[in-house]
Structure formats: C-alpha cells, structure tokens
Design an enzyme around this catalytic site. Structure first.
Site, PDB file in Angstrom:
ATOM      1  N   ALA A  17      -1.492  -3.837  -7.094  1.00 42.20           N
ATOM      2  CA  ALA A  17      -0.993  -3.032  -5.984  1.00 42.20           C
ATOM      3  C   ALA A  17       0.296  -3.613  -5.422  1.00 42.20           C
ATOM      4  O   ALA A  17       0.512  -4.827  -5.432  1.00 42.20           O
ATOM      5  CB  ALA A  17      -2.042  -2.948  -4.882  1.00 42.20           C
ATOM      6  N   GLY A  61      -5.056  -4.894  -9.945  1.00 43.42           N
ATOM      7  CA  GLY A  61      -4.984  -3.572 -10.558  1.00 43.42           C
ATOM      8  C   GLY A  61      -4.268  -3.562 -11.895  1.00 43.42           C
ATOM      9  O   GLY A  61      -4.512  -2.691 -12.729  1.00 43.42           O
ATOM     10  N   GLU A 120      -6.878  -4.351 -14.263  1.00 38.28           N
ATOM     11  CA  GLU A 120      -7.772  -3.192 -14.297  1.00 38.28           C
ATOM     12  C   GLU A 120      -7.190  -2.082 -15.174  1.00 38.28           C
ATOM     13  O   GLU A 120      -7.927  -1.384 -15.882  1.00 38.28           O
ATOM     14  CB  GLU A 120      -8.041  -2.690 -12.877  1.00 38.28           C
ATOM     15  CG  GLU A 120      -8.936  -3.646 -12.092  1.00 38.28           C
ATOM     16  CD  GLU A 120      -9.161  -3.216 -10.661  1.00 38.28           C
ATOM     17  OE1 GLU A 120     -10.313  -2.932 -10.303  1.00 38.28           O
ATOM     18  OE2 GLU A 120      -8.180  -3.165  -9.891  1.00 38.28           O
ATOM     19  N   GLU A 159      -8.734 -10.234  -6.473  1.00 40.23           N
ATOM     20  CA  GLU A 159      -8.825  -9.530  -5.186  1.00 40.23           C
ATOM     21  C   GLU A 159      -9.619 -10.283  -4.127  1.00 40.23           C
ATOM     22  O   GLU A 159      -9.307 -10.187  -2.927  1.00 40.23           O
ATOM     23  CB  GLU A 159      -9.434  -8.135  -5.397  1.00 40.23           C
ATOM     24  CG  GLU A 159      -8.495  -7.124  -6.048  1.00 40.23           C
ATOM     25  CD  GLU A 159      -8.588  -7.116  -7.568  1.00 40.23           C
ATOM     26  OE1 GLU A 159      -8.127  -6.147  -8.177  1.00 40.23           O
ATOM     27  OE2 GLU A 159      -9.133  -8.097  -8.142  1.00 40.23           O
TER      28      GLU A 159
END
Length: 259
Positions: free
Chosen positions: A65, A110, A113, A133
């Site tokens: 992010a 992310g 991910e 995270e």
C-alpha cells in the site's frame, strides 16, 4: 504516464509492469485503476497465453500500500482501498491464463499478496519479501492470511505473519514461497524463457489444468477427481488435441491455436 504498462512480447507473452519506481511501485489508487484497466486488455486479448507481472526499476516489485497516500484517508476510505487491493489480487488469481510474478526487488505487504495471487513466483537473487503488516498494527488484508498458509502451511505462515519477518529470496525458495531464484543480471530474460516453455504447450490444456488445480485444491480428493474429469473433457473436442496427436505422430513441434 500510466502507472502500469502492458506489452506483448514473443507473440504469446504479456508483460505487465507496475510503473511507480519513485514510490517502490506501491499501490496508489491510480495504480489500482490502471492495473484493472490492463487486466481488461489481457482478458480481451486471445493471443496472450502467459502473463508476467513485475515492477519497474531494480529496487522494488511492489512495496504494498501507498502509506503516504493512506495518511490522508478516513477509516472508511482505508477500508475501501484495502477492499480494492483485495479485489484486484483476487482478479489476478482468477484470470484464466497462467500468471508469473517476476519478483525483481522488494515485495512487502500487498506486494507479496499480489505475488501470492499469481500461479508461479520467480524471484531475483537480491529480492526480499514478507507480509509485514503486523509491524504496523494491522494484518494482511489482500488475501495474505489465506493464500500464504495454503502455499507453505499453517505453522510457517503464522510464524512469518506474527513476526513480520523479511525473507531473502533464498529463504523464500527454501520454504516453497517462490519456485525459482534467478541471478539479477539475466532475471527478466530467464523469466521470459520460463514463460515461453509454458506458452508452447496447448493453451486450452494449460487453462483447464489451472482450473482443475485451483478448484480441486479447495475440496476433498473425490470431488477434486470429478473436477479433473470435467476439465479433461473440455480438451477432448478441441483442434489442439488433434494437433498434439498428429505432431507426435509426425515427430514435429505442435502448432497450437487455442481452438
């Protein structure tokens, strides 16, 4: 300039590059928009048989992010943005053709991910990655808690997520997080070579194999074998299947058309 670039290389290979090197190719709202537009183009192009996802520059695949952008968001906007990242990674996972994450640099949060949503992960020998995270007081929110455990097992996934550990590419390969580690000098070239080894095979067969593996993995073996039967049946009436048999008989390389 678009934050995502899509090129068609070697006729049947799509190369999708996250293009925010000044921000470690992180997920801004604009990048998410551009990424979904690029995926639209991939899905409409029947010539693409394999899609490579990578990042621009040498430092980062995707840092996750865009935390600077997130600083100015309300809680509701943060939740909506995380939802957008999750829906985008799920879209990558569900695309019909094989996808390869060419992890050219840092892949955190992310970014990892996104790589987990791909079918195959190839890492540069200098890359580092992790679901970090919890070090920010949150949890992976774009599928990481689910896909990592399915890929490497519950214990290892919990260990990595709870500790927010950062892995080298070699460590990632040792636990099955990535399939190949390649030297930095010829990283993209060798990633393309791997893609070509997939693209030369029957595209309908490859797509049905992906479908059978993905759907079967989520169920019991009996149901999985039935899924395999259904996917196998899809290949029987194809021109490609007959071409494969004929090419074998004539001792030549098959020319598959995806029909």
């Amino acid at each position: 300039m678009s934050t995502v670039q899509l090129e068609i290389i070697h006729e049947h290979i799509g190369l999708l590059t996250l293009n925010r090197p000044e921000a470690a190719n992180s997920f801004s709202l604009q990048l998410l928009h551009d990424l979904n537009n690029a995926l639209d183009e991939v899905e409409k192009n029947n010539q693409i048989r394999v899609l490579i996802l990578t990042g621009s520059g040498e430092k980062a695949f995707c840092a996750g992010a865009d935390l600077k952008e997130r600083e100015g968001m309300t809680e509701e906007q943060v939740i909506a943005t995380v939802g957008k990242i999750k829906s985008t990674t799920t879209r990558v996972e569900q695309i019909a053709i094989p996808t390869i994450a060419a992890i050219n640099g840092a892949a955190f949060g992310g970014g990892l991910e996104l790589a987990l949503a791909c079918d195959i992960r190839i890492a540069c020998d200098t890359a580092k990655m992790g679901l970090t995270e919890t070090s920010l007081g949150i949890i992976p929110g774009a599928g990481g808690t689910q896909r990592l455990s399915r890929l490497i097992g519950l214990g290892k996934a919990k260990y990595l997520i709870f500790t927010a550990k950062r892995l080298t590419s070699k460590e990632a390969k040792d636990i099955g997080l990535v399939e190949e580690v390649l030297e930095k000098e010829d990283f993209l070239e060798k990633s393309i070579t791997i893609s070509l080894s997939i693209a030369q095979n029957g595209p309908i067969g490859i797509q049905q194999a992906k479908k059978a593996i993905n759907l079967g993995y989520e169920t019991d073996i009996t149901s999985g074998l039935k899924i395999e039967d259904l996917c196998y049946a899809k290949t029987i009436p194809t021109v490609d299947r007959r071409e494969g048999l004929l090419a074998f008989k004539e001792k030549r390389k098959p020319q598959y058309k995806g029909k």
